[in-house]
Write a protein that holds these residues in place. Structure first.
Motif, PDB file in Angstrom:
ATOM      1  N   THR A 143       0.813  -1.223   0.000  1.00 11.59           N
ATOM      2  CA  THR A 143       0.000   0.000   0.000  1.00 11.59           C
ATOM      3  C   THR A 143       0.841   1.265   0.000  1.00 11.59           C
ATOM      4  O   THR A 143       0.304   2.363  -0.079  1.00 11.59           O
ATOM      5  CB  THR A 143      -0.929   0.025   1.236  1.00 11.59           C
ATOM      6  OG1 THR A 143      -0.133  -0.100   2.434  1.00 11.59           O
ATOM      7  CG2 THR A 143      -1.941  -1.115   1.178  1.00 11.59           C
ATOM      8  N   ASN A 144       2.166   1.113   0.100  1.00  9.26           N
ATOM      9  CA  ASN A 144       3.047   2.290   0.138  1.00  9.26           C
ATOM     10  C   ASN A 144       4.353   1.940  -0.558  1.00  9.26           C
ATOM     11  O   ASN A 144       4.923   0.878  -0.322  1.00  9.26           O
ATOM     12  CB  ASN A 144       3.303   2.710   1.592  1.00  9.26           C
ATOM     13  CG  ASN A 144       4.036   4.036   1.696  1.00  9.26           C
ATOM     14  OD1 ASN A 144       4.020   4.846   0.771  1.00  9.26           O
ATOM     15  ND2 ASN A 144       4.688   4.261   2.823  1.00  9.26           N
ATOM     16  N   LYS A 176       3.722  -2.316   9.170  1.00 12.30           N
ATOM     17  CA  LYS A 176       4.461  -1.060   9.230  1.00 12.30           C
ATOM     18  C   LYS A 176       5.899  -1.361   9.639  1.00 12.30           C
ATOM     19  O   LYS A 176       6.182  -2.411  10.222  1.00 12.30           O
ATOM     20  CB  LYS A 176       3.814  -0.091  10.230  1.00 12.30           C
ATOM     21  CG  LYS A 176       2.369   0.278   9.866  1.00 12.30           C
ATOM     22  CD  LYS A 176       1.798   1.325  10.817  1.00 12.30           C
ATOM     23  CE  LYS A 176       0.377   1.697  10.380  1.00 12.30           C
ATOM     24  NZ  LYS A 176      -0.191   2.778  11.219  1.00 12.30           N
ATOM     25  N   THR A 178      -2.120  -4.579   9.288  1.00 15.02           N
ATOM     26  CA  THR A 178      -1.369  -3.595   8.523  1.00 15.02           C
ATOM     27  C   THR A 178       0.103  -3.714   8.893  1.00 15.02           C
ATOM     28  O   THR A 178       0.446  -3.638  10.083  1.00 15.02           O
ATOM     29  CB  THR A 178      -1.861  -2.165   8.817  1.00 15.02           C
ATOM     30  OG1 THR A 178      -3.245  -2.071   8.486  1.00 15.02           O
ATOM     31  CG2 THR A 178      -1.086  -1.147   7.996  1.00 15.02           C
ATOM     32  N   ARG A 222      -0.687  -4.521   3.564  1.00  9.77           N
ATOM     33  CA  ARG A 222      -1.797  -5.101   4.317  1.00  9.77           C
ATOM     34  C   ARG A 222      -1.833  -6.607   4.081  1.00  9.77           C
ATOM     35  O   ARG A 222      -1.782  -7.081   2.943  1.00  9.77           O
ATOM     36  CB  ARG A 222      -3.110  -4.459   3.874  1.00  9.77           C
ATOM     37  CG  ARG A 222      -4.334  -4.858   4.670  1.00  9.77           C
ATOM     38  CD  ARG A 222      -5.494  -3.950   4.315  1.00  9.77           C
ATOM     39  NE  ARG A 222      -6.669  -4.230   5.142  1.00  9.77           N
ATOM     40  CZ  ARG A 222      -7.701  -4.949   4.732  1.00  9.77           C
ATOM     41  NH1 ARG A 222      -7.733  -5.447   3.488  1.00  9.77           N
ATOM     42  NH2 ARG A 222      -8.730  -5.166   5.536  1.00  9.77           N
ATOM     43  N   GLU A 281       3.889   2.874   6.984  1.00  7.53           N
ATOM     44  CA  GLU A 281       3.084   1.798   6.424  1.00  7.53           C
ATOM     45  C   GLU A 281       3.758   1.159   5.212  1.00  7.53           C
ATOM     46  O   GLU A 281       4.362   1.838   4.392  1.00  7.53           O
ATOM     47  CB  GLU A 281       1.704   2.325   6.027  1.00  7.53           C
ATOM     48  CG  GLU A 281       0.749   1.249   5.536  1.00  7.53           C
ATOM     49  CD  GLU A 281      -0.669   1.744   5.364  1.00  7.53           C
ATOM     50  OE1 GLU A 281      -1.312   1.323   4.381  1.00  7.53           O
ATOM     51  OE2 GLU A 281      -1.128   2.542   6.215  1.00  7.53           O
ATOM     52  N   GLU A 314      -5.963  -5.245  12.627  1.00 10.14           N
ATOM     53  CA  GLU A 314      -7.070  -4.356  12.287  1.00 10.14           C
ATOM     54  C   GLU A 314      -8.330  -4.712  13.069  1.00 10.14           C
ATOM     55  O   GLU A 314      -9.334  -4.019  12.965  1.00 10.14           O
ATOM     56  CB  GLU A 314      -7.333  -4.409  10.774  1.00 10.14           C
ATOM     57  CG  GLU A 314      -6.174  -3.855   9.945  1.00 10.14           C
ATOM     58  CD  GLU A 314      -6.458  -3.847   8.456  1.00 10.14           C
ATOM     59  OE1 GLU A 314      -7.613  -4.121   8.055  1.00 10.14           O
ATOM     60  OE2 GLU A 314      -5.515  -3.577   7.683  1.00 10.14           O
ATOM     61  N   ARG A 327       0.177  -4.651  12.687  1.00 15.52           N
ATOM     62  CA  ARG A 327      -0.836  -4.081  13.571  1.00 15.52           C
ATOM     63  C   ARG A 327      -2.200  -4.680  13.227  1.00 15.52           C
ATOM     64  O   ARG A 327      -2.708  -4.527  12.117  1.00 15.52           O
ATOM     65  CB  ARG A 327      -0.901  -2.558  13.420  1.00 15.52           C
ATOM     66  CG  ARG A 327       0.459  -1.879  13.383  1.00 15.52           C
ATOM     67  CD  ARG A 327       1.206  -2.000  14.686  1.00 15.52           C
ATOM     68  NE  ARG A 327       0.691  -1.094  15.700  1.00 15.52           N
ATOM     69  CZ  ARG A 327       1.296  -0.884  16.862  1.00 15.52           C
ATOM     70  NH1 ARG A 327       2.419  -1.524  17.167  1.00 15.52           N
ATOM     71  NH2 ARG A 327       0.773  -0.054  17.734  1.00 15.52           N
TER      72      ARG A 327
END
Length: 486
Positions: free
Chosen positions: A69-70, A261, A259, A296, A293, A220, A218
């Motif tokens: 996602t990043n 990170k 997620t 996912r 981040e 969700e 992390r």
């Protein structure tokens, strides 16, 4: 032969004519050794279990996918992290640590958090826990530590004396045992806990520039924990509570997600940071290195067969891909050997050929033979290197990025002996109720330790973490804080 293609056979494919009655000498005679179907079934049954893992014996597994996602390609050239939207299949195994295969899920214990990414450059395994730190920081202490968590050599019962004797003589464990005895020590479910890579790893980009990273998964679903009394009740009523919950959630389409990170530390900070970068009993402050981040992870498919996919799953932190490398973390360095070696013993030298462990990328090497080699074993291709027959060759662009090493070969400890600041900061972050429960949990666990000298030695360490913690545990046990600790 029946036209039904679903007919029963022996392992060699021979049809079985009678699977209900063994062959005997006459109606009441003894069983004949010529009943090869009977012998095969009994012999296979005797061998249906492989040795359980020494640690992390009981676990739950699930398939899923990881989506970027990043864009962090400026930090790592790892292909599976190369672009936003890229999806990689993965498999996870979450487990308790100290118990055996039949142990209860809802005990106070760290949880293993092992993720296998099936990338186009080979498998990448991230093998961590649900805590950001560990009990010890040098692998040479690991066998001793695990012996204290297992069973007494005479009584074959869990031994609280060994547990606290070791911890009280190993102050580096303070940070981890503070987390373990806090509310986070018993997760409500496997879905409601964070996961961590725990160790420091190195990322290298396409330009050969490196940074150091720590991984944080992390949840969700939110962090939820079990009350001590409820956990004990569940342990007696449903030993597979966590396995059941994860399986049912996925089966019902309630797919759990995390997620991912990372914290990123520039190479130049390594020698100046206030805690040793590679000490796995320490964390990096998120104020110093904020979470960034990455992607996912979603779990969306249960295993079809527990043994094939969960019990035989083999993870090792030594499974890297280009762009991700080890750090000098002493605990990690030991695990690079120990995990793969455990799988070679437990599952077999060709464990990586099993479907659950097999790379999605083609494998080209000169490793041949060994028990249970069930592929083509390299056929007639050359089995040595270098060679003149166009065999696989190394790719220099994938060499490890070098780092400087200096000093004398010696058995040395980490420079920092500050084992108190970080657990103390954690204790003081807790609210009044959390601190009270932590003190109660410590005292309850220590209560049956037979020798007061062990209790007092641990209380002195707790007092150095924070006077409230040491005094509270001492009062709960009917003891006084040693004057030497004050």
């Amino acid at each position: 032969m029946s036209n039904n293609n679903n007919y029963l056979t022996t392992a060699s494919g021979t049809p079985v004519g009678d699977n209900q009655n063994s062959i005997t000498a006459g109606h009441r005679g003894p069983t004949l050794i010529q009943d090869v179907n009977l012998l095969e079934k009994l012999a296979h049954f005797n061998r249906e279990r492989i040795p359980e893992r020494v640690v992390h014996a009981k676990g739950a597994g699930a398939h899923g996918h990881f989506e970027v996602t990043n864009d962090l390609s400026k930090y790592t050239k790892a292909a599976f992290l190369s672009e936003v939207g890229k999806s990689t299949p993965m498999f996870i195994r979450m487990s308790t640590v100290a118990g055996e295969l039949g142990s209860a899920d809802t005990v106070r214990d760290p949880r293993g958090f092992a993720v296998k990414f099936y990338t186009e450059e080979g498998n990448y395994d991230l093998v961590g826990n649900n805590t950001p730190v560990f009990f010890i920081r040098d692998a040479i202490k690991f066998p001793d530590f695990i012996h204290t968590q297992k069973r007494h050599p005479q009584t074959h019962r869990k031994d609280v004396n060994a547990v606290w004797d070791f911890w009280s003589l190993s102050p580096e464990s303070l940070h981890q045992i503070t987390i373990l005895h806090s509310d986070r020590g018993i997760p409500a479910t496997l879905r409601h806990m964070h996961g961590y890579g725990s160790h420091t790893y190195k990322w290298t980009n396409a330009q050969g520039e490196s940074v150091f990273v720590k991984y944080h998964f992390r949840t969700e679903q939110g962090v939820k924990n079990l009350d001590v009394d409820l956990a004990a009740k569940l342990a007696g009523e449903n030993t597979d509570y966590h396995l059941e919950d994860l399986f049912n959630a996925i089966e019902d389409g309630n797919f759990p997600a995390w997620t991912l990170k990372v914290q990123i530390m520039p190479e130049e900070d390594v020698n100046t940071y206030r805690f040793d970068t590679f000490d796995v009993t320490k964390v990096w402050s998120q104020k110093d290195y904020p979470l960034i981040e990455v992607g996912r992870m979603v779990l969306d498919r249960n295993p079809e067969n527990y043994f094939a996919e969960v019990e035989q799953a083999a993870f090792t932190p030594g499974n890297f891909v280009p762009g991700i490398e080890a750090s000098p973390d002493k605990m990690l360095q030991g695990r690079l050997f120990a995990y793969a070696d455990a799988h070679r013993y437990r599952v077999g030298t060709n464990h990586q050929e099993l479907p659950i462990n097999r790379s999605k990328a083609e494998v080209h090497n000169y490793q041949r033979d060994g028990q249970m080699r069930f592929d083509g074993n390299g056929g007639k291709s050359v089995n040595y290197e270098p060679n003149s027959f166009d065999g696989p060759r190394e790719t220099p662009e994938n060499k490890m990025n070098p780092f400087e090493v200096k000093g004398f070969a010696d058995s040395v400890a980490y420079d920092s002996e500050d084992h108190f600041t970080q657990p103390g900061d954690l204790f003081r972050l807790m609210d009044e109720g959390e601190r009270a429960r932590l003190i109660q949990n410590f005292a309850d666990h220590m209560r049956d330790v037979e020798r007061d000298e062990i209790k007092l030695r641990q209380i002195a360490l707790f007092y150095k973490v924070d006077p409230e913690l040491g005094s509270g545990v001492a009062a709960n046990l009917g003891l006084a804080v040693p004057e030497s600790a004050k």
